[in-house]
Structure formats: C-alpha cells, structure tokens
Design a protein around this motif. Structure first.
Motif, PDB file in Angstrom:
ATOM      1  N   ALA A  79     -37.306   2.738   8.410  1.00 36.44           N
ATOM      2  CA  ALA A  79     -35.842   2.532   7.707  1.00 36.44           C
ATOM      3  C   ALA A  79     -35.892   2.214   6.138  1.00 36.44           C
ATOM      4  CB  ALA A  79     -35.431   1.383   8.473  1.00 36.44           C
ATOM      5  N   ALA A 129     -37.815   0.451   2.376  1.00 34.73           N
ATOM      6  CA  ALA A 129     -38.425  -0.903   2.049  1.00 34.73           C
ATOM      7  C   ALA A 129     -37.981  -1.997   2.745  1.00 34.73           C
ATOM      8  CB  ALA A 129     -38.120  -0.955   0.440  1.00 34.73           C
ATOM      9  N   ASP A 130     -38.809  -3.009   2.688  1.00 32.78           N
ATOM     10  CA  ASP A 130     -38.543  -4.204   3.415  1.00 32.78           C
ATOM     11  C   ASP A 130     -37.379  -4.777   2.630  1.00 32.78           C
ATOM     12  OD1 ASP A 130     -38.456  -6.599   4.833  1.00 32.78           O
ATOM     13  OD2 ASP A 130     -40.554  -6.541   5.180  1.00 32.78           O
ATOM     14  N   ILE A 131     -36.218  -5.158   3.158  1.00 35.79           N
ATOM     15  CA  ILE A 131     -35.100  -5.695   2.638  1.00 35.79           C
ATOM     16  C   ILE A 131     -35.230  -7.075   2.518  1.00 35.79           C
ATOM     17  CG2 ILE A 131     -32.741  -5.764   2.295  1.00 35.79           C
ATOM     18  CD1 ILE A 131     -32.529  -3.326   4.256  1.00 35.79           C
ATOM     19  N   LEU A 155     -44.400  -0.081  -3.810  1.00 32.37           N
ATOM     20  CA  LEU A 155     -44.272   1.303  -2.980  1.00 32.37           C
ATOM     21  C   LEU A 155     -44.640   2.481  -4.166  1.00 32.37           C
ATOM     22  CD1 LEU A 155     -43.501   3.109  -0.658  1.00 32.37           C
ATOM     23  CD2 LEU A 155     -40.975   2.459  -1.197  1.00 32.37           C
ATOM     24  N   LEU A 185     -35.624   8.060  12.163  1.00 33.15           N
ATOM     25  CA  LEU A 185     -34.919   7.753  10.789  1.00 33.15           C
ATOM     26  C   LEU A 185     -36.019   7.655  10.101  1.00 33.15           C
ATOM     27  CD1 LEU A 185     -32.629   4.532  12.019  1.00 33.15           C
ATOM     28  CD2 LEU A 185     -31.952   7.084  11.483  1.00 33.15           C
ATOM     29  N   GLU A 198     -38.572   8.214   0.437  1.00 34.21           N
ATOM     30  CA  GLU A 198     -39.248   8.108  -0.707  1.00 34.21           C
ATOM     31  C   GLU A 198     -40.671   8.249  -0.846  1.00 34.21           C
ATOM     32  OE1 GLU A 198     -37.100   4.801  -2.135  1.00 34.21           O
ATOM     33  OE2 GLU A 198     -36.594   5.937  -4.000  1.00 34.21           O
ATOM     34  N   GLU A 204     -29.469   3.435   0.209  1.00 33.31           N
ATOM     35  CA  GLU A 204     -29.452   2.147  -0.890  1.00 33.31           C
ATOM     36  C   GLU A 204     -28.215   1.794  -1.014  1.00 33.31           C
ATOM     37  OE1 GLU A 204     -31.669   4.594  -0.755  1.00 33.31           O
ATOM     38  OE2 GLU A 204     -33.695   4.085  -1.189  1.00 33.31           O
ATOM     39  N   LEU A 228     -26.311  -1.064   0.220  1.00 29.17           N
ATOM     40  CA  LEU A 228     -26.755  -2.093  -0.236  1.00 29.17           C
ATOM     41  C   LEU A 228     -26.657  -2.391  -1.767  1.00 29.17           C
ATOM     42  CD1 LEU A 228     -30.140  -1.834   1.743  1.00 29.17           C
ATOM     43  CD2 LEU A 228     -28.348  -3.405   2.458  1.00 29.17           C
ATOM     44  N   GLY A 285     -35.091   3.286  -5.660  1.00 31.45           N
ATOM     45  CA  GLY A 285     -35.960   2.736  -6.713  1.00 31.45           C
ATOM     46  C   GLY A 285     -37.295   3.024  -6.732  1.00 31.45           C
ATOM     47  N   ALA A 286     -37.755   3.900  -5.810  1.00 27.22           N
ATOM     48  CA  ALA A 286     -39.058   4.246  -5.752  1.00 27.22           C
ATOM     49  C   ALA A 286     -39.106   5.682  -5.799  1.00 27.22           C
ATOM     50  CB  ALA A 286     -39.570   3.867  -4.263  1.00 27.22           C
TER      51      ALA A 286
HETATM   52  C1  3H9 Z   1     -34.852   0.897   0.192  1.00 36.21           C
HETATM   53  O1  3H9 Z   1     -35.705   1.250   0.726  1.00 36.21           O
HETATM   54  C2  3H9 Z   1     -35.277   0.711  -1.429  1.00 36.21           C
HETATM   55  C3  3H9 Z   1     -36.068   1.574  -1.992  1.00 36.21           C
HETATM   56  O2  3H9 Z   1     -35.416   2.762  -2.427  1.00 36.21           O
HETATM   57  C4  3H9 Z   1     -37.038   0.905  -3.244  1.00 36.21           C
HETATM   58  C5  3H9 Z   1     -37.914   0.004  -2.792  1.00 36.21           C
HETATM   59  C6  3H9 Z   1     -38.604  -0.254  -4.115  1.00 36.21           C
HETATM   60  N1  3H9 Z   1     -36.106  -4.048   5.952  1.00 36.21           N
HETATM   61  O3  3H9 Z   1     -29.927  -2.939  12.551  1.00 36.21           O
HETATM   62  P1  3H9 Z   1     -30.755  -3.401  13.637  1.00 36.21           P
HETATM   63  C7  3H9 Z   1     -34.307  -5.422  10.638  1.00 36.21           C
HETATM   64  S1  3H9 Z   1     -33.571  -0.231   0.516  1.00 36.21           S
HETATM   65  C8  3H9 Z   1     -36.249  -5.228   6.634  1.00 36.21           C
HETATM   66  O4  3H9 Z   1     -30.520  -4.513  14.239  1.00 36.21           O
HETATM   67  P2  3H9 Z   1     -30.377  -0.913  14.847  1.00 36.21           P
HETATM   68  C9  3H9 Z   1     -32.887  -5.983  10.976  1.00 36.21           C
HETATM   69  O5  3H9 Z   1     -32.782  -7.032   9.787  1.00 36.21           O
HETATM   70  C10 3H9 Z   1     -33.876  -0.034   2.354  1.00 36.21           C
HETATM   71  N2  3H9 Z   1     -35.702  -5.315   7.887  1.00 36.21           N
HETATM   72  O6  3H9 Z   1     -31.337  -2.313  14.526  1.00 36.21           O
HETATM   73  C11 3H9 Z   1     -33.181  -6.367  12.230  1.00 36.21           C
HETATM   74  O7  3H9 Z   1     -33.899  -7.542  12.247  1.00 36.21           O
HETATM   75  P3  3H9 Z   1     -33.776  -8.720  13.252  1.00 36.21           P
HETATM   76  C12 3H9 Z   1     -33.227   1.459   2.863  1.00 36.21           C
HETATM   77  C13 3H9 Z   1     -35.021  -4.221   8.412  1.00 36.21           C
HETATM   78  O8  3H9 Z   1     -31.323  -0.044  15.811  1.00 36.21           O
HETATM   79  C14 3H9 Z   1     -34.267  -5.261  12.897  1.00 36.21           C
HETATM   80  O9  3H9 Z   1     -34.609  -4.682  11.736  1.00 36.21           O
HETATM   81  N3  3H9 Z   1     -33.057   1.271   4.217  1.00 36.21           N
HETATM   82  C15 3H9 Z   1     -34.729  -3.214   7.704  1.00 36.21           C
HETATM   83  O10 3H9 Z   1     -29.086  -1.159  15.104  1.00 36.21           O
HETATM   84  C16 3H9 Z   1     -33.150  -4.218  13.796  1.00 36.21           C
HETATM   85  O11 3H9 Z   1     -32.270  -3.571  13.063  1.00 36.21           O
HETATM   86  C17 3H9 Z   1     -31.496   0.926   4.721  1.00 36.21           C
HETATM   87  O12 3H9 Z   1     -30.844   0.398   4.316  1.00 36.21           O
HETATM   88  C18 3H9 Z   1     -35.355  -3.066   6.348  1.00 36.21           C
HETATM   89  N4  3H9 Z   1     -35.054  -1.955   5.640  1.00 36.21           N
HETATM   90  O13 3H9 Z   1     -30.415   0.029  13.317  1.00 36.21           O
HETATM   91  C19 3H9 Z   1     -31.855   0.731   6.138  1.00 36.21           C
HETATM   92  N5  3H9 Z   1     -33.774  -2.497   8.239  1.00 36.21           N
HETATM   93  O14 3H9 Z   1     -34.273  -8.186  14.612  1.00 36.21           O
HETATM   94  C20 3H9 Z   1     -31.240  -0.431   6.895  1.00 36.21           C
HETATM   95  C21 3H9 Z   1     -33.623  -2.998   9.571  1.00 36.21           C
HETATM   96  O15 3H9 Z   1     -34.686  -9.770  12.701  1.00 36.21           O
HETATM   97  N6  3H9 Z   1     -31.378  -0.707   8.177  1.00 36.21           N
HETATM   98  N7  3H9 Z   1     -34.176  -4.279   9.577  1.00 36.21           N
HETATM   99  O16 3H9 Z   1     -32.295  -8.988  13.116  1.00 36.21           O
HETATM  100  C22 3H9 Z   1     -30.367  -0.132   9.140  1.00 36.21           C
HETATM  101  O17 3H9 Z   1     -29.295   0.661   8.889  1.00 36.21           O
HETATM  102  C23 3H9 Z   1     -30.709  -0.306  10.619  1.00 36.21           C
HETATM  103  O18 3H9 Z   1     -31.185  -1.378  10.694  1.00 36.21           O
HETATM  104  C24 3H9 Z   1     -31.344   0.759  11.203  1.00 36.21           C
HETATM  105  C25 3H9 Z   1     -31.647   0.308  12.690  1.00 36.21           C
HETATM  106  C26 3H9 Z   1     -30.308   2.194  11.345  1.00 36.21           C
HETATM  107  C27 3H9 Z   1     -32.609   1.187  10.485  1.00 36.21           C
END
Ligand code: 3H9
Length: 712
Positions: free
Chosen positions: A67, A69-71, A83, A104, A111, A131, A134, A139-140
C-alpha cells in the motif's frame, strides 16, 4: 548463501535455482516501513554476492504487493535507508531485478516496482499513485520514473486522479512488461528464468527518457478532468512542477521532486488529509467507544440481512447490501410498498447500467439478491435486521417488539431512525443490548457515512457487529451517543444551518450564503442542500426532534414556512430558489427574499448588508462551537470522529481536515475570542462551549484533547 536466509518475516528470501525470491511480508498492508527498507537492502546486497543467483524477484505472498510508504512515519525522521536508497540499490544492481505485483501496488509500493528493471502484474492487480489524496506528491521517484515509463501526460493523469488502474491497463500503458492471467508467482518465476536464459540484464528506468512533455493545454485539460476532487487544493501544482522536471537528467529531476515532496508533506493540506485518513480508520474501531477488549469481541459473519420497511430508505439500504454481495430480505406489511420498492431497485440498477457503472449481468445478479419477505417471521434467520419503517415512535416500537420475539436474542436489531430516541425504541424489546441505530444517509447505497447510535444499554457485541456492517458496506463508521440529531444533524441544525438561516434574516440572500460557503470549500451551500433534500424532509425531522428537545424561535422559520407554502425544493421546482422546467440550476427568487424580509420584520430583526467573510466565519464558528458541545456532552467520543462525520457525510472540505481540525489550525484562543465577539453582538445563542474556553485557556486544542482522552 544456501536456501533460506534467516531474516525476520518482514522480508523473506528464498533461492529458487537461479532466481532469488524476495517476499515482503509486513502486515496488514505491506507498507514499506523502515524495517522493510533495512531488510530489503540487506537481502539485495547479500543476494548479489551469491554467484548462483542470476536474477532477483520482488513480490509478496500476501494478497497485496504494497500500500506504499508507511504513512505513520511521515511525522518523524524517516531513518536510513530511505526508499530512494533502496531504489538505488535495486536500480544499480548488476543482476536484473523484477517486481511482480498482485492486489494493490500503491504509492511507494509502485515506486519500488518502477525502480526494478522489469515488472509483471496480475491482470486484476490495482496499480496507482494515491499520494494526492493525502496531499503529498509521489516522493520516491514516482514523478520521474512514471513519465519515463508511460509518458508525462499519462503520468500526470494517473497521479492527479489518485485512482489505480488494472494490471491489464498497466500493460497497455507500458507500466508493466507482462500480465499474469492466473498464478503470478509461477508466471514471474518463468519470466525471470527466461531473462536469465536470454541473458537480458538490468534495464534501469532512470536511464530512459519520457517520450512526451507536458504542454499547457494538456495540463489545463488534466486539471479540468479532475477539477471536482482538486477544488480548493494546491498539491496538483507541485505534481505538475515535478513532472515537468522529468525532462531533466534523472539526478536533477529527483532532487527537484524531493524538495517539492518535502514542501507538500509540510503543507496544511497534507496534515489535514492525513488527519482524516487516520481519523476514518480510528472511528471504526470498538476500542474508541468501549472499554471492552475489542479483540475478544469478534462479531459473527454477516451473510443475510433483513430490512423491514420497503420505502425509499429501506430500498436504498437493501441496494447497499446487495451491492456488497449480501442476501437481502425485504419486509413490508403493505404489498403495494413492496411493488414500489421493486421499481426503485430496478430503476436504480438500470441507471447504473446506463451510466456504464455496472454491466447488465451484474445488475441482474444484485437484483436477484433482494428477495421479498412479506411476513415478519420470515426474517428470523437473518444475521442482522434493520428497521426502516416510517419515523413514528409507536410504529417503530411495535416493529422492534415483534422482531425481538422472532429473532434469536444474540441477533442485532438496528433502527434507521435519524430523529427518534433509540433508547426509547429499545424499551419495546426485552433485549435492549442488541438494539442500536444505523443512520444511513441518502442515497443509502452511495453515501460514505454510517452513523451508529448507541444507547447506554447497547452491548459491545452489537457495536462490533455494526462496525462489521460498515466494513462490509465500505462505509466509514462513527459512533454517536443516542441524543438529539446524533452528531451530524445536531451540529447541522443547532450550528451550521441555523446560523445560515439567521444570516438570511439579518440581510444576506440565499445565493450569497450558498456561494460564500461553497467558496469556503463546501460541496454545496446550505440552502441548495435543503432544496435538494426537500424542505419538507427537514421540517418533518425537526417536528420529531422537538419531541426530544425543543428549540426557541427563530429556528428554521424560513425553511418551515417554505414547506407550508409547498416550496419543497427541487422536486416541486420551487424552494429557497426557483428551478425552471426540471433544471437543477438554482435561480434566485424575489418572492423568497420578500418572505425572508417579512419573517425578519415580524421578529424585529433589523436587516443590513452582510459580507461573505462574516457569513463564513459565523457558519463555521457555530459549527465548531456545537461540535465542542457534542464532545463535552459525550455524544462524540473524539473530536476526530466529528471530523469524519463532517468530511464524509456533510460536504465539509476534506483538505481542511473537518471542523474540529480546522478549529485547531485557527487556534482555539482565536476561536474563543471570535465566538465571544458574536455573543456580545448577537446574544444568547452564541454561548461559547465550555470545552473551547477550557482548551483555549490551556493553549491546547482538540487534537490534544483526543490524545489525552484516549488515555482517560
Ligand atoms: C507514499 O507511498 C509516499 C511515497 O510516494 C513517497 C515516500 C518517500 N502506511 O484502510 P484499512 C494501515 S504515501 C501505514 O483499514 P482496507 C491503516 O492505517 C502512501 N499504514 O484497510 C490500518 O491500520 P489500523 C500511498 C497503513 O483494506 C490498516 O493499514 N498509499 C497504510 O480498507 C488497514 O487499513 C496510500 O495512500 C500505509 N501506507 O484498505 C494507500 N495503508 O488497522 C493508503 C494502510 O491500525 N491506504 N495502513 O487502523 C489505503 O488506501 C487503504 O488502507 C488500503 C487498504 C486500500 C491499502
């Protein structure tokens, strides 16, 4: 290195002949956390030293690749390797590195894959750059490698949309080299063996050049295509700047991207959007509302749901469950209602097919899932029953009492009331612990929010079931204590909408109020919302609510008068506005202005010019003020829950984080001073909530209050 390297399960390594298989295993979503990055560089470095390994394959054994980077790390120093450093280790590898994605592959996950030399995806995988949702830019290397792989224009669209594409689409765009129809691991291993056999080596993405460049016309058309989600936002400007830099040598481009990424990360917009992201996840957890061990309160699986009451709302709820793949029993003691409901169901799905959202066969399957159950005892084997009959206490009590006698005692009975006391309704049953409110919004199958109303007797098990329902329906859940209007309508009626009406009485026009609030960021201004939902709907709801608690005049005198006049809104072509010949365009109506002037003069209100700034300030401050009362009265457990309600159900701009987060950004001492200012100017109903006064005097805010209340 022989066989399996002993590493923690965060990242595993297996030697499969000439292929080194690296699996990311970081539940729940394989975020590329610091520990994952550490293991990846370690495993890659060690594998490269093994002369037997001729290709590396990165994938995941779980149902998703990553999913991103670790937000959770965004608010603290990220820790090396970054990264980008992992990507450099991959891209500069002397042996080819292949990524294979299933489920996913989002953000930093994609990246990571783009830095690999070759990519495969399962045909149904979802690859995307979310991204922007959010408030940050990829950024990677995302803004630099994506244009090199699929072109700058396609990259801009993918990043601005925030919406993933399928593996098949990714192949067409050139983002992946091969698509697996069935077993991804098998296909990927064969792909790697072929690479080795054919002596194809590394192919760094950073050495490519993007085939096209962005021109202003394309940028404008992309922005227009995503205008609805980008309204009021600024991240898109940084995305564009970064993608333009992909024309430069890679090292320069990534340096520009890194600076822009930092800027986006520090923006208010991003702080607000990340706040809402975590608030939505937190609000759907039992731990936030009950001291009971959430892990031990496992709700039963829900496969069959019964809806009692086949009116518009009941039909919408039935559709919502059918969409989610559940079997639905629809009960009504009036055969004509069941016939009408059938028509609603058919016409809703026909419209979905017409708009290309679903195919006819999917529509047919969903229609088949909804079955009429004319006798109440037919619902006895449903896993959950939702009562959605007319908003009348005696009628609902009668239904609940009958349900209580036909259902096994552990089954949850939900009422869909938005106005009546759930506590009072639950008294009609011998098992009040299983009764709660499920407040669906219109249209029930499309709206995101589900308010769960709990009484003092609602059991943790019933709440856990309600959370599961929200998850199944892909809705965000927020628990409210059973009280006047629950969280959302209480704040709307006592705060936001009441203030909007007061401003009309004092001299503003409906168009002025609506436009000012739409410019603030609301999807639609309050008067347009009333006309859309029906002024009569609001009037009827207030009549019921007043049985719980009354409110002093003036309280929605304009909307109620419009209802009396038959100006019900869009459906009658006249409301706060006129709507000509079935059009949705709201045309100001002098008749309404005359009516407002008369109602104001009856109350001795002196009318004056009011500017937009005052309109916005008063509406938003009153929303915040009532929100604080909702908190201090224990109706909402956390300020962040209120933000979820307002961003997912009432059109408050998500990029401002919700009313309570927004109040924190204004500073509570400023909020308190302005409320006091209006109290002096306007009188009694501008009493500041004591919680605001308390937090302001301690230089604190709602976020901090949430943090301390979590440990209370
Ligand atoms: C990025 O990648 C930046 C880079 O470009 C640059 C970096 C340098 N990190 O939503 P859920 C947790 S930005 C940490 O309930 P679902 C979430 O908080 C990232 N934790 O499940 C939850 O924790 P908890 C770009 C994360 O099945 C648990 O996982 N990616 C992350 O309904 C379950 O999540 C995104 O924007 C994360 N990245 O949906 C994707 N993602 O159980 C963001 C999730 O403690 N994520 N968690 O409450 C999503 O859209 C949905 O979580 C996903 C799963 C569709 C993946």
């Amino acid at each position: 290195m022989n066989g399996e390297i002993a590493v923690a399960r965060i990242v595993t390594f297996d030697e499969l002949g000439p292929v080194g298989l690296i699996c990311i295993d970081n539940p729940p979503v394989n975020a590329i956390s610091h520990s994952v990055r550490l293991k990846l560089v370690d495993v890659i470095a060690r594998a490269q030293k093994n002369p037997g390994i001729k290709a590396l394959l990165i994938m995941s054994d779980s149902e998703l690749f990553s999913a991103g980077a670790d937000i959770t790390e965004f608010n603290r120093p990220q820790g090396e390797p970054s990264l980008q450093q992992v990507q450099t280790a991959i891209e500069s590898s002397p042996i080819p590195v292949v990524a294979a994605m299933r489920g996913l592959a989002l953000g930093g996950g994609l990246e990571l894959a783009m830095a690999c030399h070759y990519r495969l995806a399962h045909k149904d995988a979802k690859l995307g750059m979310p991204e922007i949702t959010l408030g940050i830019i990829p950024g990677a290397g995302g803004t630099q490698r994506l244009p090199r792989l699929i072109g700058a224009r396609a990259a801009l669209n993918l990043i601005l949309s925030g919406t993933p594409i399928s593996g098949l689409e990714a192949k067409v765009k050139g983002l992946v080299d091969e698509v697996a129809e069935d077993d991804l691991r098998d296909a990927a291993l064969r792909f790697c063996e072929r690479l080795v056999r054919e002596g194809r080596g590394p192919r760094p993405t950073c050495n490519r050049t993007a085939e096209d460049a962005l021109d202003e016309a394309e940028i404008a058309s992309s922005l227009l295509a995503h205008a609805r989600v980008l309204k009021g936002r600024t991240t898109q400007d940084l995305v564009i700047e970064a993608i333009k830099a992909s024309k430069l040598p890679f090292s320069q481009g990534v340096a520009i991207e890194a600076a822009l990424a930092q800027k986006s990360l520090a923006s208010r917009e991003s702080l607000a959007l990340r706040h809402v992201f975590f608030a939505e996840r937190e609000s759907g957890k039992l731990s936030g509302v009950s001291s009971v061990d959430a892990k031990r309160t496992q709700p039963p699986a829900i496969q069959r749901v019964a809806v009692v009451g086949a009116g518009t709302m009941g039909s919408g709820i039935a559709i919502a469950f059918a969409d989610a793949g559940l079997e639905v029993l629809l009960n009504d003691n009036d055969p004509a209602s069941l016939i009408r409901s059938r028509e609603i169901v058919h016409s809703t799905y026909a419209s979905g097919v017409r708009r290309g959202r679903i195919t006819q066969s999917v529509a047919d399957e969903r229609i088949r899932r909804i079955r009429n159950a004319p006798a109440l005892d037919e619902v006895a084997d449903a896993d959950l029953v939702i009562e959605a009959v007319f908003e009348d206490t005696e009628l609902k009590k009668d239904v609940l009492s009958k349900l209580d006698s036909v259902l096994p005692p552990e089954r949850v009975i939900a009422t869909n009331t938005s106005t009546l006391s759930v506590t009072e309704l639950a008294r009609a049953t011998a098992h009040p612990g299983r009764v709660l409110g499920l407040h669906f919004f219109v249209p029930a199958h499309a709206s995101r929010l589900l308010e769960i109303a709990r009484t003092d007797h609602t059991s943790p098990e019933s709440l856990a079931t309600a959370f599961r329902v929200a998850k199944v329906l892909k809705k965000v859940a927020v628990v409210s204590r059973d009280a006047f209007g629950f969280i959302g309508n209480r704040m709307m009626l006592d705060g936001y909408f009441r203030e909007a009406e007061q401003l009309l009485l004092e001299g503003a026009t409906p168009a002025q109020v609506d436009t000012a609030l739409e410019n603030f960021g609301f999807a639609m201004g309050p008067q347009r919302v009333s006309d859309l939902g029906g002024n009569d709907v609001g009037t009827k709801a207030r009549v019921q609510l007043f049985k719980r608690e009354s409110r002093p005049d003036p309280y929605f005198v304009i909307a109620d008068r419009l209802t009396e006049m038959g100006r019900l809104g869009q459906k009658t072509g006249r409301g706060f506005y006129r709507y000509e010949n079935g059009s949705r365009e709201a045309v100001p109506d002098p008749e309404v202005n005359n009516l407002i002037e008369k109602l104001a003069s009856d109350r001795g209100i002196r009318r004056r010019e009011i500017n937009d700034q005052e309109i916005v300030e008063r509406c938003i401050l009153s929303l915040i003020n009532v929100g604080a009362m909702v908190l201090e009265e224990g109706i909402a457990a956390r300020a962040a829950n209120i933000d979820v309600v307002w961003t997912s159900g009432y059109g408050f701009p998500r990029y401002l984080g919700g009313p309570m987060f927004y109040a924190d950004t204004l500073g509570l001492s400023q909020v308190w001073q302005r409320i006091r200012h209006y109290q002096e100017k306007l009188g009694y109903y501008w009493r500041p909530a004591t919680l605001i006064e308390r937090l302001a005097s301690a230089s604190s805010g709602f976020e901090q209050w949430d943090r301390t209340s979590a440990s209370r």
